[in-house]
Design a protein around this motif. Structure first.
Motif, PDB file in Angstrom:
ATOM      1  N   ASP A  64       0.833  -1.206   0.000  1.00 20.32           N
ATOM      2  CA  ASP A  64       0.000   0.000   0.000  1.00 20.32           C
ATOM      3  C   ASP A  64       0.868   1.256   0.000  1.00 20.32           C
ATOM      4  N   ALA A  65       0.212   2.391  -0.148  1.00 19.62           N
ATOM      5  CA  ALA A  65       0.911   3.669  -0.250  1.00 19.62           C
ATOM      6  C   ALA A  65       1.732   3.982   0.999  1.00 19.62           C
ATOM      7  N   SER A  66       1.220   3.625   2.160  1.00 17.78           N
ATOM      8  CA  SER A  66       1.955   3.897   3.405  1.00 17.78           C
ATOM      9  C   SER A  66       3.266   3.127   3.449  1.00 17.78           C
ATOM     10  N   SER A  67       3.255   1.889   2.994  1.00 12.72           N
ATOM     11  CA  SER A  67       4.473   1.080   2.980  1.00 12.72           C
ATOM     12  C   SER A  67       5.517   1.682   2.044  1.00 12.72           C
ATOM     13  N   GLN A  69       5.703   4.841   1.111  1.00 16.10           N
ATOM     14  CA  GLN A  69       6.164   6.081   1.731  1.00 16.10           C
ATOM     15  C   GLN A  69       7.218   5.772   2.796  1.00 16.10           C
ATOM     16  N   TYR A  70       6.998   4.723   3.575  1.00 21.19           N
ATOM     17  CA  TYR A  70       7.943   4.298   4.608  1.00 21.19           C
ATOM     18  C   TYR A  70       9.272   3.866   3.976  1.00 21.19           C
ATOM     19  N   LEU A  71       9.206   3.112   2.883  1.00 19.38           N
ATOM     20  CA  LEU A  71      10.427   2.719   2.171  1.00 19.38           C
ATOM     21  C   LEU A  71      11.233   3.946   1.745  1.00 19.38           C
ATOM     22  N   ALA A  72      10.533   4.954   1.280  1.00 20.13           N
ATOM     23  CA  ALA A  72      11.194   6.171   0.815  1.00 20.13           C
ATOM     24  C   ALA A  72      11.793   6.974   1.970  1.00 20.13           C
ATOM     25  N   GLU A  73      11.008   7.176   3.012  1.00 23.03           N
ATOM     26  CA  GLU A  73      11.433   8.068   4.097  1.00 23.03           C
ATOM     27  C   GLU A  73      12.377   7.412   5.096  1.00 23.03           C
ATOM     28  N   VAL A  74      12.105   6.195   5.491  1.00 23.41           N
ATOM     29  CA  VAL A  74      12.888   5.548   6.541  1.00 23.41           C
ATOM     30  C   VAL A  74      14.043   4.730   5.980  1.00 23.41           C
ATOM     31  N   PHE A  75      13.774   3.929   4.949  1.00 24.64           N
ATOM     32  CA  PHE A  75      14.801   3.065   4.380  1.00 24.64           C
ATOM     33  C   PHE A  75      15.608   3.752   3.291  1.00 24.64           C
ATOM     34  N   LYS A  76      15.123   4.885   2.806  1.00 26.71           N
ATOM     35  CA  LYS A  76      15.810   5.674   1.771  1.00 26.71           C
ATOM     36  C   LYS A  76      16.018   4.902   0.470  1.00 26.71           C
ATOM     37  N   ALA A  77      15.056   4.048   0.125  1.00 23.50           N
ATOM     38  CA  ALA A  77      15.120   3.347  -1.154  1.00 23.50           C
ATOM     39  C   ALA A  77      15.061   4.377  -2.279  1.00 23.50           C
ATOM     40  N   ALA A  91       4.518   5.309  -5.484  1.00 27.44           N
ATOM     41  CA  ALA A  91       5.921   5.714  -5.576  1.00 27.44           C
ATOM     42  C   ALA A  91       6.038   7.163  -6.053  1.00 27.44           C
ATOM     43  N   LYS A  92       5.234   7.529  -7.020  1.00 26.91           N
ATOM     44  CA  LYS A  92       5.231   8.919  -7.485  1.00 26.91           C
ATOM     45  C   LYS A  92       4.890   9.855  -6.334  1.00 26.91           C
ATOM     46  N   GLN A  93       3.868   9.487  -5.567  1.00 24.47           N
ATOM     47  CA  GLN A  93       3.438  10.293  -4.417  1.00 24.47           C
ATOM     48  C   GLN A  93       4.550  10.409  -3.378  1.00 24.47           C
ATOM     49  N   ALA A  94       5.325   9.323  -3.204  1.00 25.79           N
ATOM     50  CA  ALA A  94       6.395   9.299  -2.208  1.00 25.79           C
ATOM     51  C   ALA A  94       7.678   9.960  -2.721  1.00 25.79           C
TER      52      ALA A  94
END
Length: 178
Positions: A64-67, A69-77, A91-94
């Motif tokens: 989902d979108a929250s996951s 977003q978490y990958l982008a912000e916390v894991f820095k993927a 992904a675009k949103q994140a």
């Protein structure tokens, strides 16, 4: 990346060491779990690799979108790999890149994939399997995104043929080619 068009496709944790020492600039990560993802991404980033996480293959990651977003912000993927159009939108949103993976099992599947790609607009497309020069040419002619091919590629000649027929990159799990 254009001068070295190979993407390391990491499917087993023991391949991470090979990827760290390799000449590839980017990896598609399909190994690990949410429990060890952060240090894996950090190690790869530390040696200058871009990391795209396959959200359907790495354990414990929601779709989902929250996951995402978490990958982008916390894991820095740097991006995700997915078969799901809604994940491309997330992904675009994140603010991270997306690779939409599609499978050429028959003509109808290819046409459906092209429609989906043109509708949701991923940053890149991965076509599997990557051993079909004619299909590579056809898909490349119908999309605007860079085209990655992968799956079942085992020899230098197959990499060369894929690139000659329109692939921009080849994703391969055999570290000899990294």
């Amino acid at each position: 990346m254009q001068t070295y068009p190979v993407i390391a496709s990491i499917t087993e944790a023991d391949q991470i060491t090979d990827a760290l020492a390799s000449g590839v600039r980017r990896v598609n990560l399909m190994a690990g779990t949410i429990n060890n993802l952060k240090p894996i991404i950090e190690r790869l980033h530390d040696v200058g690799k871009q990391v795209f996480v396959h959200i359907e293959m790495v354990g414990g990651i929601g779709r989902d979108a929250s996951s995402i977003q978490y990958l982008a912000e916390v894991f820095k993927a740097d991006g995700i790999v997915t078969t799901k159009s809604n994940a491309v939108a997330a992904a675009k949103q994140a603010g991270i890149r997306s690779i939409q993976r599609c499978f050429a099992i028959d003509s109808a599947a290819v046409e459906t994939a092209v429609r989906m790609i043109n509708k949701c607009g991923p940053d890149e497309v991965e076509l599997m399997p990557g051993l079909m020069p004619r299909v590579i040419r056809e898909v490349k002619g119908k999309i605007t995104q860079p085209l990655i091919v992968g799956g079942l590629i085992r020899h230098d000649e197959e990499i060369r043929l894929a690139l000659e027929n329109g692939a921009d990159f080849v994703s391969i799990g055999d570290s000899r080619f990294w």
